[in-house]
Design a protein around this motif. Structure first.
Motif, PDB file in Angstrom:
ATOM      1  N   UNK A  56       0.822  -1.204   0.000  1.00 45.01           N
ATOM      2  CA  UNK A  56       0.000   0.000   0.000  1.00 45.01           C
ATOM      3  C   UNK A  56       0.862   1.262   0.000  1.00 45.01           C
ATOM      4  N   UNK A  57       2.007   1.203   0.659  1.00 53.31           N
ATOM      5  CA  UNK A  57       2.909   2.355   0.681  1.00 53.31           C
ATOM      6  C   UNK A  57       3.469   2.641  -0.715  1.00 53.31           C
ATOM      7  N   UNK A  58       3.782   1.573  -1.455  1.00 54.17           N
ATOM      8  CA  UNK A  58       4.292   1.734  -2.817  1.00 54.17           C
ATOM      9  C   UNK A  58       3.224   2.301  -3.754  1.00 54.17           C
ATOM     10  N   UNK A  59       1.968   1.938  -3.514  1.00 56.40           N
ATOM     11  CA  UNK A  59       0.880   2.395  -4.378  1.00 56.40           C
ATOM     12  C   UNK A  59       0.321   3.752  -3.965  1.00 56.40           C
ATOM     13  N   UNK A  60       0.627   4.185  -2.757  1.00 60.47           N
ATOM     14  CA  UNK A  60       0.059   5.424  -2.214  1.00 60.47           C
ATOM     15  C   UNK A  60       0.289   6.651  -3.093  1.00 60.47           C
ATOM     16  N   UNK A  61       1.507   6.851  -3.663  1.00 58.67           N
ATOM     17  CA  UNK A  61       1.706   8.042  -4.502  1.00 58.67           C
ATOM     18  C   UNK A  61       0.822   8.073  -5.739  1.00 58.67           C
ATOM     19  N   UNK A  62       0.372   6.921  -6.186  1.00 59.44           N
ATOM     20  CA  UNK A  62      -0.434   6.851  -7.412  1.00 59.44           C
ATOM     21  C   UNK A  62      -1.935   6.977  -7.145  1.00 59.44           C
ATOM     22  N   UNK A  63      -2.391   6.464  -6.005  1.00 55.52           N
ATOM     23  CA  UNK A  63      -3.829   6.401  -5.748  1.00 55.52           C
ATOM     24  C   UNK A  63      -4.305   7.206  -4.543  1.00 55.52           C
ATOM     25  N   UNK A  64      -3.369   7.641  -3.691  1.00 60.18           N
ATOM     26  CA  UNK A  64      -3.770   8.359  -2.496  1.00 60.18           C
ATOM     27  C   UNK A  64      -4.524   7.450  -1.537  1.00 60.18           C
ATOM     28  N   UNK A  65      -5.146   8.062  -0.538  1.00 61.86           N
ATOM     29  CA  UNK A  65      -5.900   7.285   0.453  1.00 61.86           C
ATOM     30  C   UNK A  65      -7.308   7.029  -0.078  1.00 61.86           C
ATOM     31  N   UNK A  66      -7.413   6.079  -0.991  1.00 62.11           N
ATOM     32  CA  UNK A  66      -8.698   5.820  -1.645  1.00 62.11           C
ATOM     33  C   UNK A  66      -8.974   4.328  -1.712  1.00 62.11           C
ATOM     34  N   UNK A  67     -10.222   3.998  -2.097  1.00 54.17           N
ATOM     35  CA  UNK A  67     -10.573   2.597  -2.288  1.00 54.17           C
ATOM     36  C   UNK A  67      -9.765   1.992  -3.430  1.00 54.17           C
ATOM     37  N   UNK A  68      -9.408   2.813  -4.435  1.00 52.96           N
ATOM     38  CA  UNK A  68      -8.616   2.325  -5.567  1.00 52.96           C
ATOM     39  C   UNK A  68      -7.268   1.790  -5.107  1.00 52.96           C
ATOM     40  N   UNK A  69      -6.709   2.402  -4.065  1.00 52.07           N
ATOM     41  CA  UNK A  69      -5.441   1.923  -3.507  1.00 52.07           C
ATOM     42  C   UNK A  69      -5.587   0.496  -3.004  1.00 52.07           C
ATOM     43  N   UNK A  70      -6.642   0.244  -2.242  1.00 50.33           N
ATOM     44  CA  UNK A  70      -6.867  -1.086  -1.673  1.00 50.33           C
ATOM     45  C   UNK A  70      -7.176  -2.094  -2.772  1.00 50.33           C
ATOM     46  N   UNK A  71      -8.047  -1.719  -3.709  1.00 52.19           N
ATOM     47  CA  UNK A  71      -8.432  -2.626  -4.784  1.00 52.19           C
ATOM     48  C   UNK A  71      -7.222  -3.010  -5.628  1.00 52.19           C
ATOM     49  N   UNK A  72      -6.390  -2.040  -5.971  1.00 56.21           N
ATOM     50  CA  UNK A  72      -5.193  -2.339  -6.779  1.00 56.21           C
ATOM     51  C   UNK A  72      -4.263  -3.302  -6.057  1.00 56.21           C
ATOM     52  N   UNK A  73      -4.046  -3.070  -4.779  1.00 55.22           N
ATOM     53  CA  UNK A  73      -3.198  -3.985  -4.016  1.00 55.22           C
ATOM     54  C   UNK A  73      -3.763  -5.393  -3.984  1.00 55.22           C
ATOM     55  N   UNK A  74      -5.071  -5.502  -3.788  1.00 59.33           N
ATOM     56  CA  UNK A  74      -5.706  -6.821  -3.742  1.00 59.33           C
ATOM     57  C   UNK A  74      -5.678  -7.500  -5.107  1.00 59.33           C
ATOM     58  N   UNK A  75      -5.820  -6.727  -6.174  1.00 63.54           N
ATOM     59  CA  UNK A  75      -5.713  -7.289  -7.528  1.00 63.54           C
ATOM     60  C   UNK A  75      -4.330  -7.906  -7.723  1.00 63.54           C
ATOM     61  N   UNK A  76      -3.303  -7.188  -7.327  1.00 60.13           N
ATOM     62  CA  UNK A  76      -1.935  -7.695  -7.491  1.00 60.13           C
ATOM     63  C   UNK A  76      -1.718  -8.969  -6.679  1.00 60.13           C
ATOM     64  N   UNK A  77      -2.298  -9.027  -5.482  1.00 58.67           N
ATOM     65  CA  UNK A  77      -2.166 -10.237  -4.666  1.00 58.67           C
ATOM     66  C   UNK A  77      -2.896 -11.421  -5.292  1.00 58.67           C
ATOM     67  N   UNK A  78      -4.009 -11.169  -5.958  1.00 62.56           N
ATOM     68  CA  UNK A  78      -4.808 -12.265  -6.517  1.00 62.56           C
ATOM     69  C   UNK A  78      -4.171 -12.899  -7.748  1.00 62.56           C
ATOM     70  N   UNK A  79      -3.271 -12.177  -8.402  1.00 63.49           N
ATOM     71  CA  UNK A  79      -2.740 -12.648  -9.683  1.00 63.49           C
ATOM     72  C   UNK A  79      -1.967 -13.962  -9.571  1.00 63.49           C
ATOM     73  N   UNK A  80      -1.223 -14.135  -8.497  1.00 62.44           N
ATOM     74  CA  UNK A  80      -0.405 -15.352  -8.403  1.00 62.44           C
ATOM     75  C   UNK A  80      -1.267 -16.609  -8.430  1.00 62.44           C
TER      76      UNK A  80
END
Length: 230
Positions: free
Chosen positions: A80-104
């Motif tokens: 989430x810290x790595x994604x924070x500059x791109x998405x800020x404190x938003x739901x998109x931040x959480x969703x993007x992180x979870x998408x990346x985790x689901x890929x494996x």
């Protein structure tokens, strides 16, 4: 009065808490479901093309699978810290992180399902004039569906659990309630939110299992035939 006493005595099970905070529980559950569904749906849309690339170009299979595995090993706080500059404190931040985790999970299961399609089935399809795209949609993906759905079930249950971590940015669904209750150790809130997380995971798994059975009726026929043979 007895119902209110459980709030005063901070009991684990408290009916008054359920009555007085019902809307809060509904809102948190709804947010949890929305984030989970969005994350898994986007993850599946991204995973299928990646799996096709990995299957179609063997030289890229290692890097694709390796990258998705590396992403899964990144701690959630660091992700989430790595994604924070791109998405800020938003739901998109959480969703993007979870998408990346689901890929494996999703990519590996999709690749495994495609590779399990019998070579003779592909040859028969080619002999009937099927081109690459038609073969993919009408032959390979349907036969790979059990493996894909198995991966989808695992990814969904995992995402239900990981969504709670989004509470660090205020977008964690039921995780928000757990985090809010921990400083004062509000037992009823911790237990209720935790139980709802478990129930969501179980309900999602059962729902997807039902969808899998509807979409792959031949697996039930095959299983029944195997039992009769024994």
């Amino acid at each position: 009065m007895a119902g209110r006493d459980c709030l005063v005595t901070n009991d684990w099970i408290c009916g008054e808490y359920l009555r007085s905070r019902s809307q809060e529980l509904v809102d948190a559950t709804a947010q949890h479901v929305q984030i989970t569904v969005a994350s898994v749906a986007i993850g599946l849309v991204v995973a299928i093309p990646l799996a096709l690339v990995a299957r179609g170009r063997p030289r890229l299979a290692g890097p694709v699978l390796g990258l998705t595995t590396v992403l899964y090993t990144i701690p959630s706080l660091a992700m989430f810290s790595l994604l924070l500059p791109f998405f800020g404190l938003s739901a998109a931040l959480v969703v993007t992180g979870l998408v990346l985790y689901s890929l494996t999970i999703l990519v590996r299961n999709t690749v495994a399902g495609l590779e399990a399609v019998p070579a003779e089935t592909r040859e028969a399809a080619r002999g009937m004039g099927y081109g690459p795209v038609r073969m993919l949609w009408e032959v390979e993906l349907p036969l790979a569906l059990p493996a894909v759905m198995a991966g989808l079930r695992i990814a969904t249950v995992s995402t239900v659990a990981l969504t709670t971590v989004g509470s660090i940015v205020g977008r964690g669904g039921l995780g928000n309630l757990i985090e809010d209750a921990l400083p004062s150790f509000f037992k009823a809130q911790v237990l209720t939110a935790s139980v709802l997380c478990v129930l969501l995971a179980v309900a999602a798994d059962l729902l997807l299992l039902g969808v899998q059975r509807l979409l792959t009726p031949w697996t039930r026929i095959r299983a029944a035939g195997s039992l009769e043979a024994h």
